[in-house]
Design an enzyme around this catalytic site. Structure first.
Site, PDB file in Angstrom:
ATOM      1  N   ARG A  51       0.812  -1.232   0.000  1.00 33.38           N
ATOM      2  CA  ARG A  51       0.000   0.000   0.000  1.00 33.38           C
ATOM      3  C   ARG A  51       0.837   1.269   0.000  1.00 33.38           C
ATOM      4  O   ARG A  51       0.399   2.325   0.431  1.00 33.38           O
ATOM      5  CB  ARG A  51      -0.979   0.018   1.180  1.00 33.38           C
ATOM      6  CG  ARG A  51      -1.957  -1.128   1.141  1.00 33.38           C
ATOM      7  CD  ARG A  51      -3.085  -0.922   2.119  1.00 33.38           C
ATOM      8  NE  ARG A  51      -3.952  -2.074   2.105  1.00 33.38           N
ATOM      9  CZ  ARG A  51      -3.718  -3.190   2.776  1.00 33.38           C
ATOM     10  NH1 ARG A  51      -2.656  -3.284   3.553  1.00 33.38           N
ATOM     11  NH2 ARG A  51      -4.541  -4.204   2.691  1.00 33.38           N
ATOM     12  N   LYS A  71       0.670  11.199 -10.508  1.00 32.31           N
ATOM     13  CA  LYS A  71      -0.245  10.287 -11.212  1.00 32.31           C
ATOM     14  C   LYS A  71       0.560   9.091 -11.683  1.00 32.31           C
ATOM     15  O   LYS A  71       1.597   9.253 -12.331  1.00 32.31           O
ATOM     16  CB  LYS A  71      -0.841  10.978 -12.437  1.00 32.31           C
ATOM     17  CG  LYS A  71      -2.095  11.744 -12.174  1.00 32.31           C
ATOM     18  CD  LYS A  71      -2.839  11.843 -13.502  1.00 32.31           C
ATOM     19  CE  LYS A  71      -3.566  13.119 -13.673  1.00 32.31           C
ATOM     20  NZ  LYS A  71      -4.145  13.237 -15.009  1.00 32.31           N
ATOM     21  N   LYS A 125       3.897  23.163 -13.255  1.00 32.45           N
ATOM     22  CA  LYS A 125       3.242  21.904 -12.876  1.00 32.45           C
ATOM     23  C   LYS A 125       3.265  21.738 -11.359  1.00 32.45           C
ATOM     24  O   LYS A 125       2.281  21.320 -10.748  1.00 32.45           O
ATOM     25  CB  LYS A 125       3.900  20.707 -13.574  1.00 32.45           C
ATOM     26  CG  LYS A 125       3.223  19.403 -13.182  1.00 32.45           C
ATOM     27  CD  LYS A 125       2.907  18.466 -14.281  1.00 32.45           C
ATOM     28  CE  LYS A 125       1.962  17.374 -13.787  1.00 32.45           C
ATOM     29  NZ  LYS A 125       1.961  16.173 -14.557  1.00 32.45           N
ATOM     30  N   HIS A 156      -6.450  13.307 -27.007  1.00 33.47           N
ATOM     31  CA  HIS A 156      -6.673  11.900 -26.650  1.00 33.47           C
ATOM     32  C   HIS A 156      -7.491  11.191 -27.728  1.00 33.47           C
ATOM     33  O   HIS A 156      -7.242  10.024 -28.047  1.00 33.47           O
ATOM     34  CB  HIS A 156      -7.404  11.790 -25.308  1.00 33.47           C
ATOM     35  CG  HIS A 156      -6.502  12.025 -24.140  1.00 33.47           C
ATOM     36  ND1 HIS A 156      -6.957  12.558 -22.956  1.00 33.47           N
ATOM     37  CD2 HIS A 156      -5.185  11.812 -23.964  1.00 33.47           C
ATOM     38  CE1 HIS A 156      -5.941  12.674 -22.107  1.00 33.47           C
ATOM     39  NE2 HIS A 156      -4.863  12.227 -22.696  1.00 33.47           N
TER      40      HIS A 156
HETATM   41  N1  LIG Z   1       1.667  10.399 -14.980  1.00 34.31           N
HETATM   42  C1  LIG Z   1       1.512  11.488 -15.688  1.00 34.31           C
HETATM   43  O1  LIG Z   1       1.121  12.536 -15.190  1.00 34.31           O
HETATM   44  C2  LIG Z   1       1.849  11.443 -17.155  1.00 34.31           C
HETATM   45  C3  LIG Z   1       1.868  12.632 -17.877  1.00 34.31           C
HETATM   46  C4  LIG Z   1       2.227  12.564 -19.234  1.00 34.31           C
HETATM   47  C5  LIG Z   1       2.543  11.356 -19.803  1.00 34.31           C
HETATM   48  N2  LIG Z   1       2.500  10.216 -19.051  1.00 34.31           N
HETATM   49  C6  LIG Z   1       2.860   8.922 -19.644  1.00 34.31           C
HETATM   50  O2  LIG Z   1       4.193   9.028 -20.141  1.00 34.31           O
HETATM   51  C7  LIG Z   1       4.354   8.089 -21.209  1.00 34.31           C
HETATM   52  C8  LIG Z   1       5.096   8.770 -22.341  1.00 34.31           C
HETATM   53  O3  LIG Z   1       6.337   9.220 -21.870  1.00 34.31           O
HETATM   54  P1  LIG Z   1       7.630   9.316 -22.815  1.00 34.31           P
HETATM   55  O4  LIG Z   1       7.302  10.093 -24.025  1.00 34.31           O
HETATM   56  O5  LIG Z   1       8.755   9.716 -21.961  1.00 34.31           O
HETATM   57  O6  LIG Z   1       7.724   7.833 -23.347  1.00 34.31           O
HETATM   58  P2  LIG Z   1       8.617   6.553 -22.980  1.00 34.31           P
HETATM   59  O7  LIG Z   1       8.822   6.392 -21.534  1.00 34.31           O
HETATM   60  O8  LIG Z   1       7.980   5.446 -23.713  1.00 34.31           O
HETATM   61  O9  LIG Z   1      10.009   6.928 -23.659  1.00 34.31           O
HETATM   62  C9  LIG Z   1      10.087   7.127 -25.059  1.00 34.31           C
HETATM   63  C10 LIG Z   1      11.261   6.339 -25.649  1.00 34.31           C
HETATM   64  O10 LIG Z   1      12.479   6.966 -25.286  1.00 34.31           O
HETATM   65  C11 LIG Z   1      13.382   6.010 -24.747  1.00 34.31           C
HETATM   66  N3  LIG Z   1      14.214   6.779 -23.834  1.00 34.31           N
HETATM   67  C12 LIG Z   1      13.926   7.198 -22.586  1.00 34.31           C
HETATM   68  N4  LIG Z   1      14.908   7.985 -22.130  1.00 34.31           N
HETATM   69  C13 LIG Z   1      15.832   8.062 -23.091  1.00 34.31           C
HETATM   70  C14 LIG Z   1      17.082   8.742 -23.211  1.00 34.31           C
HETATM   71  N5  LIG Z   1      17.527   9.546 -22.241  1.00 34.31           N
HETATM   72  N6  LIG Z   1      17.801   8.592 -24.342  1.00 34.31           N
HETATM   73  C15 LIG Z   1      17.326   7.814 -25.350  1.00 34.31           C
HETATM   74  N7  LIG Z   1      16.163   7.160 -25.311  1.00 34.31           N
HETATM   75  C16 LIG Z   1      15.412   7.293 -24.179  1.00 34.31           C
HETATM   76  C17 LIG Z   1      12.492   4.998 -24.111  1.00 34.31           C
HETATM   77  O11 LIG Z   1      13.171   3.761 -23.948  1.00 34.31           O
HETATM   78  C18 LIG Z   1      11.351   4.926 -25.133  1.00 34.31           C
HETATM   79  O12 LIG Z   1      11.681   4.100 -26.213  1.00 34.31           O
HETATM   80  C19 LIG Z   1       2.974   7.617 -21.591  1.00 34.31           C
HETATM   81  O13 LIG Z   1       2.804   6.302 -21.110  1.00 34.31           O
HETATM   82  C20 LIG Z   1       2.036   8.559 -20.862  1.00 34.31           C
HETATM   83  O14 LIG Z   1       0.817   7.945 -20.499  1.00 34.31           O
HETATM   84  C21 LIG Z   1       2.167  10.247 -17.748  1.00 34.31           C
END
Ligand SMILES: NC(=O)c1ccc[n+]([C@@H]2O[C@H](COP(=O)([O-])OP(=O)(O)OC[C@H]3O[C@@H](n4cnc5c(N)ncnc54)[C@H](O)[C@@H]3O)[C@@H](O)[C@H]2O)c1
Length: 380
Positions: A118, A140, A232, A257
């Site tokens: 938890r 989140k 943020k 979305h």
């Molecule tokens: N919790 C929240 O408030 C919130 C807000 C926005 C997005 N999200 C989530 O975030 C996700 C998208 O995040 P993202 O765009 O970072 O995607 P991701 O985590 O999938 O990363 C994108 C790609 O970049 C690669 N990568 C990561 N760091 C790297 C680096 N330093 N150098 C080279 N490659 C690297 C990863 O392996 C992946 O292939 C979604 O699942 C979305 O739902 C969550």
């Protein structure tokens, strides 16, 4: 030099932005932690291992879990595997998790931390621009199910966030530009200086050169991350669970979305949000709230970054259906965040269907930006 931004709330925490931040980790983990599980995708195994070794050198018992890449890791199966590791290594409630990766990793690791016993402490070390300015801050967490994205999750604020800008060196152009959409969003809802910085440096950001980027570009990126995190932090510090103010962070996301869904998640989130912001700006303009100049500014900034600003005219019915089914819709009423001006967000509830269709007509006037085209625009 690093910058520290505090996120207020029941358990305040810091977001540190800078370089070489590993020394901050023990302070963020806090007292009483003996075991730490470092979670990272395979593509970041060198960084993940370096973090683990550093923790061992500091006297922690440290483990790593290598995760599948991107959305592949946000599943119940992967979460269950992590719970198995935590169970077998006897993790107690006073132990901790460290995530090293993009938003997919911070979402999954945050969810595993929220659910194990938890709630374990989690420190995020975001490695993409999107994760630094958005996913890692705010608490989140979530995973996907066969029925949709982020349907299972929990609010679980981290114990701290370390944004090591050096991680962005290896990020490809497409990922940087996709993250810039959220930065621009933050500018429009809360901080005009962000827009000015992007306007002055769009070419360098669009053509992101990683390790070869100039000192000036790095300085701009650092300021953009800091300003976005400050916004943020302020918003989620006031409204963790999305009861009010936090909704402004969804600017451009209602239509965004729906586009992501229609494109079966082949479009990057940032590209879909870019079109969504232009749509929201057109809604406000046609509703008599927003000046033409601010709407034009949306198109100019997003285009200068190589982000799309239009979408297919033949998809309106599908998009409308998807917006009505979105989990953020309350009851039957469609809700949009719109602007009265830059940094003056407001809410538009249940707009007239003809207004919606007219705004969409403006977004689909230009040649449709298909998926292949977006990729070309972004240099893939
Ligand atoms: N919790 C929240 O408030 C919130 C807000 C926005 C997005 N999200 C989530 O975030 C996700 C998208 O995040 P993202 O765009 O970072 O995607 P991701 O985590 O999938 O990363 C994108 C790609 O970049 C690669 N990568 C990561 N760091 C790297 C680096 N330093 N150098 C080279 N490659 C690297 C990863 O392996 C992946 O292939 C979604 O699942 C979305 O739902 C969550």
């Amino acid at each position: 030099m690093s910058v520290r931004v505090t996120v207020n709330g029941d358990a305040p925490y810091d977001v540190v932005i800078g370089r070489h931040l590993l020394g901050e980790l023990p302070g963020m983990l806090g007292t009483g932690v003996r075991r730490v599980l470092v979670m990272h995708p395979a593509s970041l195994s060198a960084t993940g291992e370096a973090v683990r070794e550093d923790l061992v050198a500091q006297g922690y018992e440290a483990f790593v879990v290598e995760l599948p890449d991107a959305e592949e890791q946000k599943t119940a199966q992967v979460a269950a595997f992590c719970w198995q590791v935590l169970g077998q290594a006897d993790f107690t409630r006073s132990d901790a998790i460290v995530s090293v990766g993009g938003g997919a990793t911070t979402d999954l690791a945050g969810f595993v931390a929220a659910t194990w016993l938890r709630g374990l402490r989690v420190v995020h070390m975001p490695t993409t621009l999107l994760a630094m300015v958005d996913a890692a801050v705010g608490g989140k967490t979530g995973i996907n199910t066969a029925e949709g994205k982020n349907l299972v999750g929990a609010f679980h604020p981290p114990a701290g966030v370390l944004c090591d800008l050096a991680a962005l060196e290896s990020l490809d152009r497409w990922d940087l530009v996709a993250g810039m959409a959220e930065v621009v969003k933050t500018g429009f809802i809360a901080d005009e200086r962000i827009l000015e910085l992007v306007e002055a440096h769009a070419d360098d950001l669009r053509g992101w050169k990683g390790p070869d980027a100039t000192d000036e570009t790095w300085a701009v990126l650092a300021e953009l991350v800091e300003r976005s995190v400050r916004v943020k932090a302020r918003v989620v510090g006031e409204d963790l669970t999305e009861q009010g103010l936090r909704e402004i962070l969804n600017y451009g996301h209602t239509l965004g979305h729906a586009i992501e869904l229609t494109e079966r998640y082949q479009w990057r989130h940032g590209a879909a949000v870019a079109v969504g912001m232009v749509f929201a700006a057109e809604l406000a303009r046609l509703g008599g709230k927003l000046d033409d100049a601010v709407v034009d500014r949306h198109r100019e900034i997003l285009t200068s970054l190589g982000l799309p600003t239009s979408y297919r005219g033949d998809r309106w019915d599908k998009l409308l259906g998807a917006m009505r089914r979105d989990k953020k819709t309350r009851g039957d009423l469609l809700r949009f965040v719109v602007l009265d001006d830059v940094a003056r967000p407001t809410r538009l509830e249940g707009p007239d269907p003809t207004l919606l269709a007219a705004a969409y007509a403006e977004v689909s006037k230009e040649p449709p930006t298909g998926n292949a085209e977006v990729k070309v625009q972004l240099g893939l």
